[in-house]
Design a protein around this motif. Structure first.
Motif: not given
Length: 512
Positions: A51-67
């Motif tokens: 991925g690069g530098r722009l990882r998601s983080f929980d406390d920022l409510r960024d994009i996340q998912g699960y299978p």
């Protein structure tokens, strides 16, 4: 282990960074080894999988998912449940398969169309602290039968390039590979603190408490103990063992950017074994519990990572496999430590009360070694050794029995010190605790090491069961990372797995 600080999470990020950029040395597969993984790794790799530098983080409510499940069989469908965080925006799902691929580390497999992303809520904790997100599926696809069984990563990439991730396994339930690699998804979830937001999140180790709530922090836990809180630098909350969940769900993302704690151990082994061209296929630990693993189809089961949380069905399946001549390799430490309950199908709940009283006495979820009157269920009975403590500082692994076939071709001598190899956690012999029924047994290392429980002796162990099965326990979390840095460990591990791959049920093998 009972409690855990943030150091392992820090080490995880560093480990992934190092592995992501590593070019493994050229290796040659053993003679006559089957071709599926070798053929797969001839495809062009994609070093951008992580991925690069722009990882998601929980406390920022960024994009996340699960299978929809930790694993899926060839020809079956899998769904991904994705939240774009605090606002709606388009996103895509990208899927990579982890392997060698000439050093790239992964192969790009499929990309979804542009999808309409929406925020999906994180619920409050339910009974026993469980968080089940229950998000609507965002994209579903059928795994082609032409794919190769393996460890896969789904990346959720939003319109700004931020990326959350989630691992899953593609199984081939018809495979008869020599080695079946079983990945520790139960332990992944036990350590999963999602959402790591300082408020809602909880793992089987910690929950969050405001640092100012001194009354709550000073209250005795249900087990009667009073536990010190773990400070989080720069935050107004702490992590507290009594606030932990007793049940965690697979129906949620992994915390932070989506790759679980300890994942670097499995990643190192997968990349090395596929570079070697070993005949491997893959499953998740939850597949053992669900009865989807048929050990008799394989020569050996390989547990390459930190696999601490085991249900009774998981352990029964592995012990039954050993009894019928299927070999087992544990390439880390602190395995088969807690007994757990799994319930709920493809996205199960995992329950472990640990030191607290468990309402279901007949299925008590404490340590395996605490069950019974004489330690008859202690993990040493299966592994040959068992967990002794957290290593305070990496120590050398001291070689023993260098004439054994395990060390053949490594050039080591008795007493040689392999620097830094005993790290993270260490296993050794627990006197007075039952040992395996073994035709023959060896200690391949004898390493003094300082742990949080005091100075002890780490031991790497190997025994051969009466059935002819080999059972190996590395006894350190430093083993699989060393596959990428130490030629002696690479050679010894190849000796082990190739011996296991040649051993049939009832074979007596060669002693040394």
């Amino acid at each position: 282990m009972g409690t855990q600080d943030l150091s392992r999470r820090t080490a995880l990020h560093g480990g992934l960074a190092a592995i992501g950029s590593l070019a493994l040395p050229p290796v040659a597969p053993g003679p006559g080894e089957p071709a599926p993984v070798k053929e797969e790794n001839r495809h062009q790799g994609d070093p951008g999988w992580n991925g690069g530098r722009l990882r998601s983080f929980d406390d920022l409510r960024d994009i996340q998912g699960y299978p929809s499940s930790p694993s899926v069989n060839l020809g079956e469908s899998i769904a991904f449940h994705v939240s774009t965080g605090s606002r709606a925006m388009p996103f895509r799902v990208e899927v990579h398969r982890i392997g060698h691929y000439a050093g790239a580390g992964a192969r790009f497999m499929v990309r979804s169309p542009v999808l309409r992303g929406v925020p999906q809520p994180i619920p409050r904790q339910g009974e026993h602290g469980v968080i089940r997100c229950g998000w609507k599926p965002s994209w579903r696809f059928t795994v082609p039968r032409s794919w190769t069984s393996g460890l896969y990563i789904a990346s959720f990439v939003d319109a700004h390039g931020r990326r959350g991730q989630a691992p899953f396994v593609v199984r081939d339930d018809r495979a008869k590979s020599a080695l079946l690699v079983i990945l520790p998804f139960t332990t992944y979830q036990a350590y999963n603190l999602f959402p790591a937001d300082g408020s809602l999140g909880a793992s089987l180790y910690y929950g969050y408490v405001p640092a100012s709530d001194t009354a709550r922090l000073g209250q005795p836990a249900p087990d009667g103990g009073v536990y010190q809180a773990k400070a989080v630098p720069g935050k107004n909350y702490v992590m507290h063992y009594p606030a932990r969940a007793r049940t965690v769900s697979f129906e949620r993302p992994f915390a932070w950017h989506g790759l679980p704690s300890g994942f670097h151990l499995d990643l190192a082994f997968v990349r090395w074994s596929e570079a070697m061209g070993l005949d491997v296929s893959y499953a998740a630990g939850t597949d053992l519990d669900a009865g989807r693993v048929r050990p008799a189809r394989h020569r050996a089961l390989v547990f390459c990572g930190h696999d601490e949380y085991w249900s009774s069905r998981m352990r029964d399946a592995v012990e039954g496999a050993v009894d019928t001549g299927v070999s087992v390799a544990f390439l880390a430490a602190n395995n088969v430590y807690w007994r757990v309950r799994l319930s709920g199908g493809d996205r199960p709940d995992l329950t472990c009360f640990k030191t607290d009283p468990d309402p279901q006495d007949e299925l008590s979820t404490n340590t395996w070694r605490a069950l019974g009157d004489q330690g008859e269920h202690a993990e040493q009975r299966l592994l040959g050794t068992q967990y002794l403590g957290i290593v305070t500082s990496p120590a050398p692994l001291i070689v023993r029995d260098p004439r054994h076939w395990f060390w053949r071709g490594t050039g080591v001598r008795d007493g040689d010190a392999l620097p830094g190899l005993v790290a993270g956690e260490a296993d050794g012999l627990a006197p007075g605790t039952p040992r395996p029924d073994a035709a023959r047994a060896w200690f391949l290392s004898e390493s003094p090491v300082a742990t949080t429980q005091g100075t002890t002796i780490q031991r790497t162990s190997l025994y051969q069961a009466p059935s002819g099965a080999w059972v190996f326990n590395a006894g350190t979390l430093g083993w699989t990372p060393a596959l990428l840095t130490d030629a002696r460990i690479r050679t010894a591990t190849a000796n082990l797995l190739r011996r296991m791959a040649r051993t049939r049920s009832g074979a007596s093998g060669e002693s040394g």
